[in-house]
Write a protein that holds these residues in place. Structure first.
Motif, PDB file in Angstrom:
ATOM      1  N   VAL A   1       2.681  -8.061  24.513  1.00 13.36           N
ATOM      2  CA  VAL A   1       2.686  -7.466  25.846  1.00 13.36           C
ATOM      3  C   VAL A   1       1.230  -7.379  26.322  1.00 13.36           C
ATOM      4  O   VAL A   1       0.382  -6.828  25.612  1.00 13.36           O
ATOM      5  CB  VAL A   1       3.313  -6.056  25.813  1.00 13.36           C
ATOM      6  N   HIS A   2       0.968  -7.959  27.478  1.00 15.12           N
ATOM      7  CA  HIS A   2      -0.408  -7.920  27.984  1.00 15.12           C
ATOM      8  C   HIS A   2      -0.415  -7.886  29.502  1.00 15.12           C
ATOM      9  O   HIS A   2       0.628  -7.981  30.156  1.00 15.12           O
ATOM     10  CB  HIS A   2      -1.241  -9.085  27.429  1.00 15.12           C
ATOM     11  N   VAL A   3      -1.611  -7.780  30.055  1.00 14.37           N
ATOM     12  CA  VAL A   3      -1.772  -7.668  31.502  1.00 14.37           C
ATOM     13  C   VAL A   3      -3.124  -8.281  31.875  1.00 14.37           C
ATOM     14  O   VAL A   3      -4.034  -8.332  31.036  1.00 14.37           O
ATOM     15  CB  VAL A   3      -1.665  -6.175  31.924  1.00 14.37           C
ATOM     16  N   HIS A   4      -3.211  -8.776  33.108  1.00 16.23           N
ATOM     17  CA  HIS A   4      -4.488  -9.294  33.607  1.00 16.23           C
ATOM     18  C   HIS A   4      -4.902  -8.483  34.822  1.00 16.23           C
ATOM     19  O   HIS A   4      -4.065  -8.190  35.678  1.00 16.23           O
ATOM     20  CB  HIS A   4      -4.349 -10.770  34.002  1.00 16.23           C
ATOM     21  N   PRO A   5      -6.180  -8.143  34.916  1.00 12.88           N
ATOM     22  CA  PRO A   5      -6.648  -7.372  36.071  1.00 12.88           C
ATOM     23  C   PRO A   5      -6.615  -8.202  37.356  1.00 12.88           C
ATOM     24  O   PRO A   5      -6.602  -9.437  37.292  1.00 12.88           O
ATOM     25  CB  PRO A   5      -8.095  -7.017  35.704  1.00 12.88           C
TER      26      PRO A   5
ATOM     27  N   THR B   1       4.738 -24.514  31.457  1.00 15.42           N
ATOM     28  CA  THR B   1       3.451 -24.851  32.062  1.00 15.42           C
ATOM     29  C   THR B   1       3.029 -23.637  32.878  1.00 15.42           C
ATOM     30  O   THR B   1       3.785 -23.147  33.708  1.00 15.42           O
ATOM     31  CB  THR B   1       3.559 -26.088  32.975  1.00 15.42           C
ATOM     32  N   GLU B   2       1.833 -23.169  32.573  1.00 17.77           N
ATOM     33  CA  GLU B   2       1.330 -21.950  33.195  1.00 17.77           C
ATOM     34  C   GLU B   2       0.233 -22.340  34.173  1.00 17.77           C
ATOM     35  O   GLU B   2      -0.567 -23.215  33.876  1.00 17.77           O
ATOM     36  CB  GLU B   2       0.766 -21.075  32.077  1.00 17.77           C
ATOM     37  N   VAL B   3       0.218 -21.686  35.320  1.00 17.51           N
ATOM     38  CA  VAL B   3      -0.886 -21.892  36.265  1.00 17.51           C
ATOM     39  C   VAL B   3      -1.474 -20.523  36.572  1.00 17.51           C
ATOM     40  O   VAL B   3      -0.740 -19.550  36.755  1.00 17.51           O
ATOM     41  CB  VAL B   3      -0.424 -22.643  37.532  1.00 17.51           C
TER      42      VAL B   3
ATOM     43  N   PRO C   1       2.409  -5.901  33.688  1.00 20.51           N
ATOM     44  CA  PRO C   1       2.506  -6.178  32.252  1.00 20.51           C
ATOM     45  C   PRO C   1       3.583  -7.234  31.998  1.00 20.51           C
ATOM     46  O   PRO C   1       4.592  -7.266  32.717  1.00 20.51           O
ATOM     47  CB  PRO C   1       2.902  -4.816  31.656  1.00 20.51           C
ATOM     48  N   HIS C   2       3.359  -8.076  31.001  1.00 22.49           N
ATOM     49  CA  HIS C   2       4.305  -9.170  30.759  1.00 22.49           C
ATOM     50  C   HIS C   2       4.239  -9.661  29.325  1.00 22.49           C
ATOM     51  O   HIS C   2       3.250  -9.430  28.615  1.00 22.49           O
ATOM     52  CB  HIS C   2       4.051 -10.327  31.731  1.00 22.49           C
ATOM     53  N   ALA C   3       5.314 -10.334  28.914  1.00 18.64           N
ATOM     54  CA  ALA C   3       5.365 -10.999  27.611  1.00 18.64           C
ATOM     55  C   ALA C   3       6.330 -12.161  27.716  1.00 18.64           C
ATOM     56  O   ALA C   3       7.232 -12.160  28.553  1.00 18.64           O
ATOM     57  CB  ALA C   3       5.807 -10.027  26.515  1.00 18.64           C
TER      58      ALA C   3
ATOM     59  N   THR D   1      -3.944 -13.742  38.579  1.00 13.76           N
ATOM     60  CA  THR D   1      -2.505 -13.852  38.843  1.00 13.76           C
ATOM     61  C   THR D   1      -2.072 -15.161  38.218  1.00 13.76           C
ATOM     62  O   THR D   1      -2.808 -16.148  38.249  1.00 13.76           O
ATOM     63  CB  THR D   1      -2.257 -13.831  40.371  1.00 13.76           C
ATOM     64  N   GLU D   2      -0.880 -15.177  37.594  1.00 16.56           N
ATOM     65  CA  GLU D   2      -0.429 -16.396  36.934  1.00 16.56           C
ATOM     66  C   GLU D   2       1.031 -16.645  37.240  1.00 16.56           C
ATOM     67  O   GLU D   2       1.737 -15.763  37.748  1.00 16.56           O
ATOM     68  CB  GLU D   2      -0.648 -16.325  35.420  1.00 16.56           C
ATOM     69  N   ALA D   3       1.482 -17.862  36.937  1.00  9.16           N
ATOM     70  CA  ALA D   3       2.907 -18.188  37.097  1.00  9.16           C
ATOM     71  C   ALA D   3       3.316 -19.146  35.991  1.00  9.16           C
ATOM     72  O   ALA D   3       2.487 -19.888  35.455  1.00  9.16           O
ATOM     73  CB  ALA D   3       3.162 -18.818  38.461  1.00  9.16           C
TER      74      ALA D   3
HETATM   75 ZN   LIG Z   1      -0.594 -13.503  30.822  1.00  6.78          ZN
END
Ligand SMILES: [Zn+2]
Length: 352
Positions: free
Chosen positions: A112-116, A203-205, A193-195, A132-134
Motif C-alpha cells: 500500500v503506497h501513495v504519491h504526493p 502498463t503504467e503511465v 492510497p493504492h495497491a 498522478t499515475e494510471a
Molecule cells: Zn503507485
C-alpha cells in the motif's frame, strides 16, 4: 545536434527493485534485445527520471548512446513541439513533461503506497513534481484486485497508528477493493492510497517522478526510513488523502474495456477526464497520429509505422519514443499501438 525525424526503438530497462516479478515482461518483450530477467517486476520506458536517490539507475538510454533526458533537454522543441518552453515553465527541465511509462509485473501484491501531488512535492519535499499515475491492465487472473482510496474517512491518528504498527490487514480492509480485467484502465490521482494485486501485468503511465510514500513497508524494506522518501513520518503521511473515495468516484477512475476501443482519428484521450494535464492515452489500429511526442507501446500484432520520409516495422512488445519532429505517424498492418502523450490539454494545443 542531429535533427531527430524518426521514432527511436527503446530496449528493456529493468532497474532492480524490492518486490518480485513473474516473467511476464520477458514474455511480452521476447528476447529480441537479449534476455530479459524474469524476476525483475518493472521495465521503465522513456524514463527521464532516475530511481529515487540514485544518479542514473532507471534513466532510459538511447540506441545511439546517451540518455533520453539529456536529448530532450538539449532540443525540447524537436521532442515536445514548439510550445515546449511554455508547457514546462513550472518544471526545472522540459524532459519532465515526458510521461514515465512502465511495464509492471506484480509477482506478488504490491505494498500500500501513495504519491504526493505537485503542490506537496514542491513545497514539502523540494521535488520537481508529484505523481498522478494510471494503469492499463494487460493481463489479470480471474478476480484480480486493486486497492484504491479509503472506503470511509480515515482519521489521521488512526492512519498513523496503522502505519506505525504495520497493520496491513486493517489498511486493506479500509480500502476500496476493485476487481479488474485485461483491458481496463485505472486512474490513480496523486494523494490516493493504492495497491496492485498479485498476478496483474499492466502498463503504467505516470508523471515523471520517483517519489513514493510506502504505508506498508514490511516485509518489503529492511529499514522503514526508506519508506518515506527521506521525509519524517508526519510530513510523509500528510500527503495522504484521508477523505473517502466514494463508489461514484471509483466508477469515474476505473474505465472498463478501454483496450477494446480505438481513439479513432482524433486526439481524444481514453483516460478519465481527471488525467487531463498529466498524460493522455491514444490507441490506434490504423489511421494516423498527429505530430507530437508519444511513448509508444506495440500492444499486439505486427505492422508498420510511417512518417514523411521514414518507416519502421514494429511488432508486439516493442516500445518507441516518438519525437514531435517525426511528424504525423501512419499506422498500418495488423497491429495495435498505445501512444502515451503529455497531458491532453498540452497536446490539444499542439494538435492537428
Ligand atoms: Zn503507485
Amino acid at each position: 545536434m542531429e535533427v531527430l525525424v524518426h521514432p527511436l526503438l527503446l530496449g528493456p530497462n529493468l532497474p532492480p527493485t524490492f518486490y518480485r516479478g513473474a516473467g511476464r515482461i520477458a514474455d511480452f518483450r521476447s528476447d529480441r534485445f537479449g534476455v530479459v530477467p524474469r524476476d525483475r517486476p518493472e521495465d521503465w520506458i522513456a524514463s527521464t527520471v532516475s530511481r529515487f536517490g540514485e544518479r542514473s539507475t532507471g534513466l532510459t538510454e538511447l540506441p545511439e548512446g546517451g540518455y533520453l533526458r539529456e536529448a530532450v533537454d538539449a532540443a525540447p522543441e524537436q521532442w515536445l513541439g514548439p510550445d515546449a518552453a511554455e508547457w514546462s515553465s513550472q518544471l526545472p527541465r522540459p524532459s519532465l513533461l515526458v510521461p514515465l511509462v512502465k511495464f509492471l509485473d506484480a509477482g506478488q501484491r504490491l505494498p500500500v503506497h501513495v504519491h504526493p501531488d505537485d503542490t506537496f512535492a514542491r513545497s514539502r519535499l523540494g521535488a520537481a513534481q508529484g505523481k498522478t499515475e494510471a494503469w492499463v491492465i494487460m493481463e489479470a487472473p480471474a478476480d484480480a484486485l486493486v486497492y484504491l482510496g479509503w472506503r470511509q474517512e480515515m482519521p489521521v491518528d488512526r492512519l498513523a497508528d496503522l502505519v506505525e504498527r504495520q497493520d496491513v490487514t486493517a489498511m486493506l480492509a479500509a480500502m476500496n477493493a476493485v476487481t479488474v480485467r485485461a483491458g481496463d484502465v485505472v486512474l490513480v490521482p496523486a494523494g490516493t492510497p493504492h495497491a496492485i494485486g498479485q498476478g496483474i501485468f499492466l502498463t503504467e503511465v505516470q508523471q515523471a517522478a520517483d517519489l513514493s510514500i510506502l504505508l506498508e513497508w514490511q516485509p518489503f524494506l529492511a529499514d522503514p526510513e526508506q519508506a518515506f522518501g527521506g521525509a519524517t513520518p508526519d510530513v510523509a503521511l500528510d500527503c495522504v488523502d484521508v477523505a473517502p473515495l466514494g463508489a461514484d468516484v471509483v466508477d469515474e477512475l476505473v474505465v472498463r474495456g478501454v483496450l477494446e476501443r480505438s481513439s479513432g482519428a482524433g486526439r481524444s484521450s481514453l483516460m478519465p477526464d481527471a488525467a487531463d494535464g498529466f498524460f493522455a492515452l491514444l490507441l490506434r489500429d490504423g489511421g494516423t497520429l498527429a505530430a507530437g511526442y508519444s511513448t509508444m507501446v506495440v500492444l499486439g500484432g505486427r505492422g508498420t509505422l510511417a512518417g514523411e520520409d521514414w518507416t519502421r516495422d514494429v511488432e508486439r512488445g516493442m516500445t518507441l519514443a516518438v519525437p514531435y519532429a517525426a511528424g504525423p505517424v501512419r499506422v498500418s498492418g495488423e497491429v495495435s499501438v498505445a501512444a502515451f502523450t503529455p497531458g491532453a490539454r498540452r497536446t490539444a494545443v499542439a494538435g492537428a
